[in-house]
Design an enzyme around this catalytic site. Structure first.
Site: not given
Ligand SMILES: *Cc1c(COP(=O)(O)O)cnc(C)c1O
Length: 370
Positions: A186
């Site tokens: 991210k």
């Molecule tokens: C990456 C992502 C998640 C999951 O996040 P985690 O921290 O891995 O639980 C949830 N929603 C969206 C839209 C994502 O891109």
């Protein structure tokens, strides 16, 4: 021949600052200082995003699970969200025994179609989750109006929308609650991690108790949970990395935007559309994405193969979740079913060089110029 360097599709931007804070947390962040960086990270996050309350979590999935639980989502309930999504937005609905209702997306934003979301509302609908896909924003005015009309809370999954702004308001700050992810892919990372945010004090307190194994603030008895809660906490060491990333957040977002602009200019003559940025909004461009126009023959597996040969990681656009074996197919979601096969995410880590971007663009030209 010179060895070609692999172009990864994402990786975090980690500097001496992150290392410094993480080292400090590892060395000194214990005992009475064991929550210090968590507090700092949450404060910095609230200030940047314009939200009143924030709880750092171990993941976005956990933040969503707790938020939905606090809304009272349970067995037999329905929660509406877009068909094109990562499964993490849908899984917490099922953890609570409720059913995700997958609705088609808009062809331009690739996000939840408000009209179709409204049409999908039933007496069982408990919430609408607005997921801002790849940095693109959902039409929050339309969704919030629908939520108001039917008395249904609108939630924002802003995991992919750090840096995205809807008419002056940051993604994640507009719904009943918002969730973020700091997974290593991210825009901002803590390795693994997430954030729950809300503007509503009573709702915050409810989720805070849930996040503390059901221990209500003000309960004077030690180790006395008043309800069954959750354990989705972030560690102080992760928060130290997050706090350093918050000091660099403008730089992290600017890098994503610079990378997108480069691709946008370099590919402007090809038959593709990319992430939109409608008037009055800012796109954080988490994932620069191309969608190949419908009249062009295109095979995304072939493109990924070509990328592989050039040591480039290509990443497929999310499949419609309704195609997965644990959910029921919904081919009536025509835009979603038409979209995924024609779309691909391009490499976009913060330090990606123009030379590397040129390499990516050369492959795209080879594939799409004819
Ligand atoms: C990456 C992502 C998640 C999951 O996040 P985690 O921290 O891995 O639980 C949830 N929603 C969206 C839209 C994502 O891109």
């Amino acid at each position: 021949m010179k060895q070609m360097k692999r172009i990864h599709y994402t990786k975090p931007s980690i500097t001496d600052l992150e290392v410094k804070y993480a080292t400090d947390a590892a060395r000194n962040g214990w005992g009475e200082r064991c929550y210090e960086y968590i507090g700092r990270f949450e404060e910095a996050f609230k200030a940047h995003f314009g939200v009143k309350y924030a709880i750092a979590t171990s993941s976005c999935t956990g933040a969503m699970h707790m938020g939905l639980a606090a809304l009272g989502v349970g067995s037999g309930d329905e929660v509406i969200l877009a068909d094109i999504n990562w499964i993490a937005s849908a899984s917490p609905i099922t953890y609570l025994g409720a059913k995700p209702v997958f609705v088609d997306v808009l062809p331009d934003s690739w996000c939840l179609d408000p009209e179709k979301a409204e049409a999908a509302i039933t007496s069982k609908t408990k919430a609408i989750i607005a997921v801002h896909l790849y940095g693109n924003l959902c039409d929050m005015d339309a969704l919030l109006a629908i939520g108001e009309k039917y008395g249904i809370p609108v939630i924002e999954d802003a995991a992919e929308a750090i840096g995205s702004v809807w008419h002056g308001k940051r993604a994640g700050s507009m719904g009943m609650f918002g969730t973020f992810s700091f997974h290593g892919t991210k825009t901002l990372t803590t390795g693994e991690g997430g954030m729950f945010v809300t503007q509503n004090k009573a709702f915050y307190e409810k989720v805070l108790s849930l996040s503390n194994h059901g221990r209500v603030a003000g309960q004077t008895r030690q180790f006395w949970p008043d309800m069954i809660g959750f354990k989705y906490k972030m560690s102080n060491i992760q928060a130290a990395i997050g706090y350093a990333q918050m000091e660099r957040i403008d730089e992290l977002i600017a890098a994503k935007r610079r990378i997108f602009r480069y691709y946008q200019n370099a590919l402007s003559d090809l038959p593709v559309t990319m992430n939109p940025e409608p008037e009055g909004t800012i796109n954080g461009y988490w994932m620069p994405t191309i969608v190949v126009e419908q009249d062009v023959t295109f095979d995304r597996e072939q493109l990924i193969e070509m990328f592989q040969q050039q040591q480039i990681d290509g990443r497929v656009f999310f499949w419609p979740l309704s195609m997965l074996p644990m959910f029921g197919e919904k081919p009536e979601n025509r835009v979603s079913y038409e979209l995924y096969g024609r779309a691909i995410n391009l490499p976009s880590y913060h330090d990606l060089s123009e030379g590397s971007q040129q390499r990516v663009c050369r492959v795209l030209r080879l594939m799409l110029e004819s």
